[in-house]
Write an enzyme that holds these catalytic residues in place. Structure first.
Site, PDB file in Angstrom:
ATOM      1  N   GLU A 607       0.890  -1.155   0.000  1.00  0.00           N
ATOM      2  CA  GLU A 607       0.000   0.000   0.000  1.00  0.00           C
ATOM      3  C   GLU A 607       0.924   1.199   0.000  1.00  0.00           C
ATOM      4  O   GLU A 607       1.558   1.500   0.997  1.00  0.00           O
ATOM      5  CB  GLU A 607      -0.875   0.011   1.261  1.00  0.00           C
ATOM      6  CG  GLU A 607      -1.831  -1.162   1.360  1.00  0.00           C
ATOM      7  CD  GLU A 607      -3.060  -1.017   0.472  1.00  0.00           C
ATOM      8  OE1 GLU A 607      -3.319   0.105   0.005  1.00  0.00           O
ATOM      9  OE2 GLU A 607      -3.748  -2.031   0.243  1.00  0.00           O
ATOM     10  N   GLY A 608       1.056   1.842  -1.130  1.00  0.00           N
ATOM     11  CA  GLY A 608       2.023   2.931  -1.250  1.00  0.00           C
ATOM     12  C   GLY A 608       1.462   4.253  -0.794  1.00  0.00           C
ATOM     13  O   GLY A 608       0.375   4.327  -0.224  1.00  0.00           O
ATOM     14  N   GLY A 609       2.202   5.285  -1.075  1.00  0.00           N
ATOM     15  CA  GLY A 609       1.866   6.620  -0.617  1.00  0.00           C
ATOM     16  C   GLY A 609       0.537   7.104  -1.147  1.00  0.00           C
ATOM     17  O   GLY A 609      -0.129   7.915  -0.526  1.00  0.00           O
ATOM     18  N   GLY A 611      -1.909   4.883  -2.827  1.00  0.00           N
ATOM     19  CA  GLY A 611      -2.819   3.838  -3.264  1.00  0.00           C
ATOM     20  C   GLY A 611      -2.147   2.484  -3.176  1.00  0.00           C
ATOM     21  O   GLY A 611      -1.222   2.295  -2.398  1.00  0.00           O
ATOM     22  N   SER A 612      -2.629   1.548  -3.998  1.00  0.00           N
ATOM     23  CA  SER A 612      -2.136   0.184  -3.892  1.00  0.00           C
ATOM     24  C   SER A 612      -1.110  -0.108  -4.979  1.00  0.00           C
ATOM     25  O   SER A 612      -1.131   0.492  -6.044  1.00  0.00           O
ATOM     26  CB  SER A 612      -3.299  -0.789  -4.042  1.00  0.00           C
ATOM     27  OG  SER A 612      -4.331  -0.376  -3.183  1.00  0.00           O
ATOM     28  N   LYS A 627       1.335   0.998  -9.685  1.00  0.00           N
ATOM     29  CA  LYS A 627       0.723   1.754  -8.593  1.00  0.00           C
ATOM     30  C   LYS A 627      -0.591   2.333  -9.058  1.00  0.00           C
ATOM     31  O   LYS A 627      -0.628   3.114 -10.010  1.00  0.00           O
ATOM     32  CB  LYS A 627       1.622   2.913  -8.183  1.00  0.00           C
ATOM     33  CG  LYS A 627       2.886   2.433  -7.590  1.00  0.00           C
ATOM     34  CD  LYS A 627       3.539   3.524  -6.795  1.00  0.00           C
ATOM     35  CE  LYS A 627       4.710   2.900  -6.064  1.00  0.00           C
ATOM     36  NZ  LYS A 627       5.376   3.835  -5.188  1.00  0.00           N
ATOM     37  N   ASP A 725       9.264  11.579   1.620  1.00  0.00           N
ATOM     38  CA  ASP A 725       8.876  10.374   2.330  1.00  0.00           C
ATOM     39  C   ASP A 725      10.011   9.352   2.304  1.00  0.00           C
ATOM     40  O   ASP A 725       9.833   8.216   1.887  1.00  0.00           O
ATOM     41  CB  ASP A 725       7.592   9.800   1.728  1.00  0.00           C
ATOM     42  CG  ASP A 725       6.872   8.875   2.713  1.00  0.00           C
ATOM     43  OD1 ASP A 725       7.189   8.935   3.924  1.00  0.00           O
ATOM     44  OD2 ASP A 725       6.016   8.094   2.272  1.00  0.00           O
TER      45      ASP A 725
END
Ligand SMILES: *[C@@H]1O[C@H](CO)[C@@H](O)[C@H](O)[C@H]1NC(C)=O
Ligand SMILES: *[C@@H]1O[C@H](CO)[C@@H](O)[C@H](O)[C@H]1NC(C)=O
Ligand SMILES: *[C@@H]1O[C@H](CO)[C@@H](O)[C@H](O)[C@H]1NC(C)=O
Ligand SMILES: *[C@@H]1O[C@H](CO)[C@@H](O)[C@H](O)[C@H]1NC(C)=O
Ligand SMILES: *[C@@H]1O[C@H](CO)[C@@H](O)[C@H](O)[C@H]1NC(C)=O
Ligand SMILES: *[C@@H]1O[C@H](CO)[C@@H](O)[C@H](O)[C@H]1NC(C)=O
Length: 929
Positions: A607-609, A611-612, A627, A725
């Site tokens: 689960e990225g910054g 979304g998935s 992504k 991030d």
């Protein structure tokens, strides 16, 4: 010199002596001035100041890029010229000026934008004094940039570093200064923010009134409290002290107020900078006695000191203060309770303090300059050589050069001038570079014989193939102990004979034959790295991607059907010059492509910054990570396109590249190559860590790779891209365990003037958040540095940055580790699974860097460039130690890993550190992911 102690030791001078002195001074003072009017047709003398101006023909004889600029200031029309620097090959242009060594100077660049202002996109560039950046110029304003610095050599370079569009310059002025600004140790450069002649409503005062040609500008109306009274005196008689004063004309005017004077500057640079403030006071009223006029100085509401101008027996006084500010200065002078009269102020200077950076070692600079001069003889118009200005390694290495840092200064480790269309003989001085490991001069038209090799050379790889060299490989080649590859084939008139005494056992050579494939550039695990990011890399990447994708588009059938369009594609390449950063292609995938590749989003891998992330395979077999942006985080088309432009341009071996995108039915999807070795986080304390411990040298090289990737971002295209991030789960490893920083989903250009603050709400991950950014919401590259410091602590300790399962005082990795490090008890924080398996000094280097990265105040943190250097050193130490120990082992010695050594680090300079870290005091900072 005016006010210097020589003149003033005898006590009070009469008015007439003072006047005579001023006249005498100005007659002699223009000495040492360099005044350059860019694009001027002839040298000339300015009639109002008598300053002699020279053209810049000595540096840039070409007048093709000169622009005439007409300006209307008051009722006079000013006609000036501006030089625009527009070679597609260079990113940096410099004026090399002769100076006196160890002398303080003022340098002033004037940038008149004129019609350049009307262009839709503004031009942005950095102004450098040698390698230290002092300002950024934006063509939307006319700018004057002034810096004060101390020379270390008998010349200095004033450089412009391209960021966006072509840089330009109108005038350049260099003036020797008395040394009262930089004090005894000058490891700083000062940037002038304001120099104000308080009470002056007329024109600026400069040379010949000011012998150093400092420009004292009249006070802008909006800066001071409106009800202050102007005071001016015609004749002044100064009771001297040893301080250097502004010119008499400046002291003649002042502002006074019965209660308080307030000067408000809202235009200071944003970011916590340190400033030096000089305030000049001269008592205008001869009848005032000591004690009559006493006032306090406040800076941004903090009381600094009490001033009674007359208390020291003189009628003038200079107050010199330091302060830190972010954007705003409120300088207030307020009468004290017992004082009869209110404050007076005659002049002040605000100077921003910047650390002075060190350039390439002088030895290497001298050699490479000699090489350049040598090559230029036969290659006058060579574009690569013509782009070699200023420092060879910093801020970006010259085209063809690769540098590393040894003991804090940069050295040249690699020179690759292959395919540069060079002729003439090989400059003999090339091989004198003490740190040169690789030399590639292949595929040029060099003639003559190969120069002798000095025995001191540590060259490991030499490629002279595909030239017109003649003669034999010199006998001295045998003295190159570390040489492992040698190519000299395809030189028609060269003997294939190698020196008889050459040790061939470890040498990989073409024996002078011409059938070997071109450009066999084997860099055998050479750890001394290269801070890539120069044009060369971008050009190479551009070509590569272009060929690669063009082929794909044309040959792959099904996958690209109906959508075989590339973004920003270029279809004709005339020469290397034409490829710019923007031309790197990315693929446009259809939604159908994406669904096929991911088998309808079958395998969720994260689960990225935004979304998935799903795993997928393209039809050509390439594994990808897809992504899919969640509905809540999608942005408008324009923003998405901007982001794509940015992401597609960012290419570095330590950054996960963007392969393509899909924007269909409001779905925003990004496609990246899949990184088979997972994330650093997983390897440190995740599932993978339980299977196999990540050893220390690998941790170190991963950290170094990630640092290089971030350095590239921070210096991207001259402008800074902030990741926002940085964390161990965003550092991925490819199949060869090379680190790649991922997820620029939040990345932003560093904010510039005019950017709205709203677009920069605090982002990041708990445990990695920079406390200063969190509390001020002011984003700088140093926020990434903080987060990277946390990553370093993770590789040292193998702990997660935030774990509320642990005892309260161990929740935050940063807060837990700091005291141990400060007390030199690193053994207690080192990951138990690597205990004893590291070189103590290498570990210490990393610990020290980490400690500096997590400084509460960003100003104390190092830059990514510094971090890369430190990590490179650490890795060299570590690898040398392992080699050494292995050889000990093969000799039958006992196999010990750690050479214990205690290094006491001095406590770090954190004078006013507050212990309120938001990470602890607010256990759950906004957690956007
Ligand atoms: C400039 O120099 C000329 C001749 O040397 C002199 O007459 C003139 O007064 C000078 N002007 C100024 C402003 O110093
Ligand atoms: C102009 O001045 C510069 C520097 O003082 C000097 O090198 C150059 O020769 C001069 N040019 C002419 C045409 O006099
Ligand atoms: C400019 O010219 C106008 C009218 O010619 C005059 O009133 C004004 O004072 C002038 N301004 C300056 C700064 O000389
Ligand atoms: C500037 O500082 C003074 C003294 O601390 C304070 O009284 C004043 O309100 C401040 N002015 C502004 C505009 O903040
Ligand atoms: C600058 O010029 C001086 C002499 O004019 C020369 O010795 C030096 O190598 C030059 N340096 C650079 C970096 O251009
Ligand atoms: C070069 O010669 C050596 C022996 O002289 C041989 O072992 C080696 O294979 C040759 N290399 C090439 C590329 O021909």
């Amino acid at each position: 010199m005016m006010g210097s102690s020589d003149y003033w030791t005898r006590g009070v001078f009469t008015r007439s002596t003072l006047c005579i002195l001023i006249v005498l001074q100005t007659a002699a003072a223009q000495q040492g001035f360099s005044s350059i009017q860019c694009c001027a047709d002839t040298n000339f003398t300015d009639s109002t100041t008598n300053i002699s101006w020279a053209t810049d023909d000595n540096w840039y004889p070409d007048k093709l890029t000169c622009q005439g600029i007409t300006q209307h200031i008051d009722n006079t029309t000013l006609s000036v010229k501006t030089r625009v620097f527009n070679s597609s090959f260079a990113t940096k242009w410099c004026y090399n000026l002769t100076t006196r060594k160890d002398q303080d100077y003022l340098i002033r660049g004037t940038f008149r934008a004129g019609d350049l202002q009307k262009a839709p996109q503004s031009r942005i560039f950095d102004v450098l004094i040698d390698v230290t950046s002092i300002a950024q110029v934006n063509s939307s304003d006319d700018a004057v940039v002034e810096g004060i610095f101390r020379t270390t050599m008998d010349y200095m370079n004033f450089c412009l570093l391209k960021e966006q569009g072509d840089p330009y310059l109108s005038k350049l002025e260099l003036r020797p200064l008395s040394s009262n600004y930089l004090k005894e140790k000058a490891s700083t450069v000062l940037k002038l923010t304001h120099r104000i002649d308080v009470g002056n409503t007329g024109t600026a005062i400069r040379y010949p009134y000011d012998p150093y040609d400092k420009i004292w500008r009249p006070q802008p109306d909006d800066v001071h409290s409106t009800d202050a009274t102007e005071s001016s005196v015609l004749n002044i008689s100064i009771i001297p002290t040893s301080t250097v004063l502004p010119p008499t004309q400046v002291l003649q005017t002042a502002l006074t107020h019965p209660e308080r004077l307030e000067f408000l500057h809202n235009d200071l640079d944003t970011g916590y900078y340190t400033y030096n403030l000089y305030i000049y006071f001269f008592e205008h009223n001869e009848s005032v006695q000591a004690g009559d006029r006493v006032f306090n100085i406040y800076i941004n509401n903090e009381k600094q000191q009490e001033v009674d101008i007359l208390s020291a027996g003189s009628n003038q006084r200079t107050v010199d203060l330091n302060f830190k500010a972010n954007g705003v200065l409120n300088l207030t002078l307020a009468k004290t309770n017992g004082s009869q009269l209110g404050p007076i102020c005659n002049a002040y200077e605000i100077l921003q303090v910047r650390p002075q950076l060190h350039g390439t070692t002088q030895e290497d600079v001298n050699i490479i300059m000699d090489v350049k001069d040598n090559l230029l003889v036969e290659n006058q118009d060579n574009k690569v050589l013509r782009s070699w200005y200023g420092d060879p390694c910093l801020p970006l290495p010259w085209n063809g050069l690769f540098c590393t840092s040894i003991d804090g200064s940069s050295v040249i480790t690699k020179l690759n001038l292959s395919y540069k269309n060079l002729q003439g003989s090989l400059p003999p001085s090339i091989l004198k570079m003490r740190h040169l490991r690789e030399l590639n001069m292949s595929n040029n038209r060099f003639t003559g014989v190969v120069p002798a090799f000095p025995a001191s050379s540590i060259l490991t790889s030499l490629d002279l193939s595909h030239n017109n060299l003649k003669g034999k490989v010199p006998e001295s080649l045998a003295s190159l102990q570390q040489l492992t590859t040698l190519s000299f084939g395809c030189n028609q008139h060269m003997s294939r004979e190698l020196p008889g005494n050459l040790n061939r056992s470890k040498l990989d050579t073409d024996n002078g034959t011409c059938n070997r494939r071109r450009s066999s550039n084997t860099s055998k695990g050479i750890i001394i790295g290269t801070v890539t990011g120069g044009i060369l890399f971008v050009v190479v990447a551009g070509v590569f991607c272009y060929c690669f994708y063009k082929k794909k588009v044309m040959t792959r059938g099904k996958f690209d059907r109906g959508n075989s369009m590339t973004k920003n594609a270029i279809y004709s390449i005339r020469s290397m010059d034409d490829i710019s950063i923007r031309s790197i292609n990315i693929l446009n995938f259809s939604l159908e492509n994406i669904e096929t590749a991911t088998q309808q989003y079958k395998t969720l891998i994260g689960e990225g910054g935004f979304g998935s992330v799903y795993r997928g395979t393209l039809t050509d077999g390439q594994e990808v990570a897809v992504k899919v942006r969640s509905a809540t985080s999608t942005q408008g088309t324009r923003e998405f396109n901007n982001e794509l432009n940015l992401l597609s341009a960012i290419r570095h071996e330590n950054l996960v590249p963007l392969l393509g995108y899909c924007y269909e039915k409001d779905q925003q999807i990004l496609v990246y190559p899949f990184m088979s070795n997972g994330s650093l986080q997983d390897r440190l304390y995740g599932e993978a860590a339980r299977r196999k411990t990540l050893d220390w040298p690998t941790r170190l090289s991963i950290a170094l790779g990630a640092a290089r990737g971030l350095t590239y971002l921070h210096t991207f295209s001259g402008r800074c891209v902030i990741h926002r991030d940085v964390k161990s789960s965003n550092i991925l490893m490819d199949q060869s365990m090379s680190a790649k920083v991922a997820d620029f989903g939040f990345s932003k250009y560093a904010p510039q003037e005019g950017d709205s603050a709203a677009s920069l709400e605090v982002r990041g991950t708990a445990g990695y958040l920079d406390p200063e950014y969190y509390s001020t919401q002011h984003l700088t590259a140093k926020s990434d540095v903080f987060s990277f410091g946390v990553v370093l602590l993770e590789i040292i300790s193998g702990r997660e940055p935030l774990n509320v399962q642990r005892p309260r005082n161990e929740w935050s990795l940063v807060e837990w580790a700091k005291p141990y490090i400060r007390n030199s008890r690193i053994d207690e924080i080192v990951d138990p699974s690597i205990k004893g398996a590291y070189h103590a000094e290498a570990m210490w280097r990393v610990v020290e860097v980490a400690l500096h990265c997590i400084e509460t105040f960003s100003a104390y943190r190092p830059s990514m460039v510094d971090i890369v250097r430190e990590l490179e050193d650490a890795l060299i130490i570590e690898n040398n130690a392992s080699e050494y120990l292995k050889s000990m082992d093969s000799l039958g010695g006992s196999y010990r890993f750690s050479i214990e050594r205690t290094i006491i680090i001095p406590p770090t300079p954190t004078p006013t550190e507050t212990e309120t870290s938001p990470i602890l005091s607010q256990p759950a900072p906004p957690q956007p992911r």
